[in-house]
Design a protein around this motif. Sequence first.
Motif, PDB file in Angstrom:
ATOM      1  N   ARG A 106     -79.574  38.630  29.066  1.00  0.00           N
ATOM      2  CA  ARG A 106     -78.176  39.057  29.045  1.00  0.00           C
ATOM      3  C   ARG A 106     -77.816  39.833  30.299  1.00  0.00           C
ATOM      4  O   ARG A 106     -76.727  39.686  30.870  1.00  0.00           O
ATOM      5  CB  ARG A 106     -77.924  39.902  27.799  1.00  0.00           C
ATOM      6  CG  ARG A 106     -77.996  39.096  26.507  1.00  0.00           C
ATOM      7  CD  ARG A 106     -77.843  39.986  25.293  1.00  0.00           C
ATOM      8  NE  ARG A 106     -77.905  39.204  24.060  1.00  0.00           N
ATOM      9  CZ  ARG A 106     -77.901  39.731  22.840  1.00  0.00           C
ATOM     10  NH1 ARG A 106     -77.841  41.054  22.700  1.00  0.00           N
ATOM     11  NH2 ARG A 106     -77.961  38.958  21.784  1.00  0.00           N
TER      12      ARG A 106
ATOM     13  N   HIS B 139     -77.397  37.353  33.064  1.00  0.00           N
ATOM     14  CA  HIS B 139     -76.078  36.702  33.001  1.00  0.00           C
ATOM     15  C   HIS B 139     -74.994  37.623  33.552  1.00  0.00           C
ATOM     16  O   HIS B 139     -74.099  37.197  34.304  1.00  0.00           O
ATOM     17  CB  HIS B 139     -75.767  36.332  31.552  1.00  0.00           C
ATOM     18  CG  HIS B 139     -76.444  35.066  31.116  1.00  0.00           C
ATOM     19  ND1 HIS B 139     -76.264  33.859  31.738  1.00  0.00           N
ATOM     20  CD2 HIS B 139     -77.302  34.822  30.094  1.00  0.00           C
ATOM     21  CE1 HIS B 139     -76.975  32.923  31.138  1.00  0.00           C
ATOM     22  NE2 HIS B 139     -77.619  33.487  30.137  1.00  0.00           N
TER      23      HIS B 139
ATOM     24  N   HIS C  60     -67.646  34.265  28.441  1.00  0.00           N
ATOM     25  CA  HIS C  60     -68.991  33.690  28.450  1.00  0.00           C
ATOM     26  C   HIS C  60     -69.665  33.831  27.082  1.00  0.00           C
ATOM     27  O   HIS C  60     -70.291  32.878  26.583  1.00  0.00           O
ATOM     28  CB  HIS C  60     -69.822  34.382  29.529  1.00  0.00           C
ATOM     29  CG  HIS C  60     -71.254  33.945  29.553  1.00  0.00           C
ATOM     30  ND1 HIS C  60     -71.653  32.714  30.029  1.00  0.00           N
ATOM     31  CD2 HIS C  60     -72.395  34.560  29.120  1.00  0.00           C
ATOM     32  CE1 HIS C  60     -72.959  32.602  29.904  1.00  0.00           C
ATOM     33  NE2 HIS C  60     -73.438  33.709  29.363  1.00  0.00           N
TER      34      HIS C  60
ATOM     35  N   GLU D 144     -70.917  30.876  24.512  1.00  0.00           N
ATOM     36  CA  GLU D 144     -72.251  30.829  23.923  1.00  0.00           C
ATOM     37  C   GLU D 144     -72.187  30.732  22.401  1.00  0.00           C
ATOM     38  O   GLU D 144     -72.956  29.994  21.779  1.00  0.00           O
ATOM     39  CB  GLU D 144     -73.046  32.075  24.327  1.00  0.00           C
ATOM     40  CG  GLU D 144     -73.519  32.053  25.763  1.00  0.00           C
ATOM     41  CD  GLU D 144     -74.441  33.228  26.045  1.00  0.00           C
ATOM     42  OE1 GLU D 144     -74.460  34.172  25.219  1.00  0.00           O
ATOM     43  OE2 GLU D 144     -75.149  33.193  27.059  1.00  0.00           O
TER      44      GLU D 144
END
Length: 522
Positions: free
Chosen positions: A245, A248, A279, A283
């Motif tokens: 995470r 990202h 984002h 997901e």
Amino acid sequence: MATVRYGAPAGQVLAVTQSSVSLAVIGPRRLSRATPCTEGLAAVHEGRWAALTSWPGSYGVIACDPGRDRMFIAGDLAGLRPLFHGWSPDLVWASRAPLVARAVVAGPAPCAAGRARREGSRAQLPRRRLAQVPELSDALRPVGWLWDRLSGWQQRQIVTAARAELVRLAGLVPLPQDAPQMLAERLKARIAQSRGLVMIRQPYPWLLHRALVQRPACSDMRCDDGISLDTNQPCESCGNVIHIRRAHRARLAAEFDQEQPGLPAAERQRVLEERLREHTAREVEARQRRHAAQRERSQRMRAAARERAAREQEEAAARERVRQALPCGDCRRPDAAGLCEVCGSRRELNHLIEEAGMCQVSWTVNPRHLDEVASVMNQVREDVLARVAASVGELRAALAENGIVDDPSTPVVATYRGLRAAQEAAAEYRATALAQLTRTPQAQAEGRYAYAAEQSRSHHHDPTSPGPAAASRAAETARTRSAEALLAQRLAHLREQDLLTSSPPDMERLSEALACVLEGAA
């Protein structure tokens, strides 16, 4: 009657006691007179609990009447916190006194009836102390106080859930004996997350659905709230998730800085957070699509499995119908599933006779002498058939004495009794053959070897040990096993010779014997 005043920083406490009845009022300094306590004491004597909450001002009340096994506790705005909880059926509490007066003691509800109902339910499912469950005492020790608040039925449910969790933990931790300690540490962590045991108002659902269950923070089966059960260290998979995470977020921030390098910090943070939310939403949608696809595949697989099971069931039913339509292989009776009941009994009887005859031949005659083998087989056959006829005759005589003549179940019972007599005869012939074969040189040699080996063991050098008796038992066991091996070898040799095929006269005698047994069955 005695009145006592205690000074306190936030006010004062007035206590009144008369015989066994006690009353305490906690409030500000304006409650310096003893009149409320006197009136409250009279209300306690008469059971008027609502009167204790009708005085003006902010105060707390504690009243106790041990003679009638009653207690009343109410806290209002005087700074009194709910120090008493509902683990005992005789204690009630609330954050405001009017709530208690309106919801619990609005009327003179006696405690005796409620206690009787509770005692009746406890008689059906008695409550147990945690010490009475020794296999769970270590694991559930952190929640022992909550355990005492559970009913008998709830305790049984918690015991079942805790045992299942211990079994599961034993397969995850390095040492299975550490499973109770791991469960106890989990309970301590759950208690800390709930800010103490006193904040748990519903012990049963909290224990069943929050404390005992594992809560993995990632896909690792060993993860429990970010802690790995096998190492008791932070979960590496959770660390990987956090790292991914963060990666990202860093990648999105780098891409955004390349697109708009001169954006102010506040605007950059707002746009970056918006892109991160987008984002995350993508997901979530991708994960939902994967789950939907997995559900569809599972549904298709289940549907295919159901179709396959139905097809196999239909094929099995078709094969069974074909088998049921086959004629009997011996008498050609139609729809006999390949073998009718009478012919099946005849085959079983003939098999038992052959087994008994081969056991007799195995120790009496030389299997190469065919005439002697045939003679022994005929003698055994006559003996077994005579026993069958005698057993069935006794049954029919007993039925005739009791007046049972035309009972339709008689042929079935007679068949069972005749076959049982043949089985007993075959067992006797086998036991006789084993007893005779234990006297052979081979069996005697095995017994001597076993006796000598048992006597030579080191513990038999002790004069207090029963050496001869143990050696004799070992020798007897060795002779028995040797006799069984010899009998199996000789029976296999006789079957290979194919000398025991029943002749037509023998089959006729079998049919005659079964005719008296199965009279009226056909």
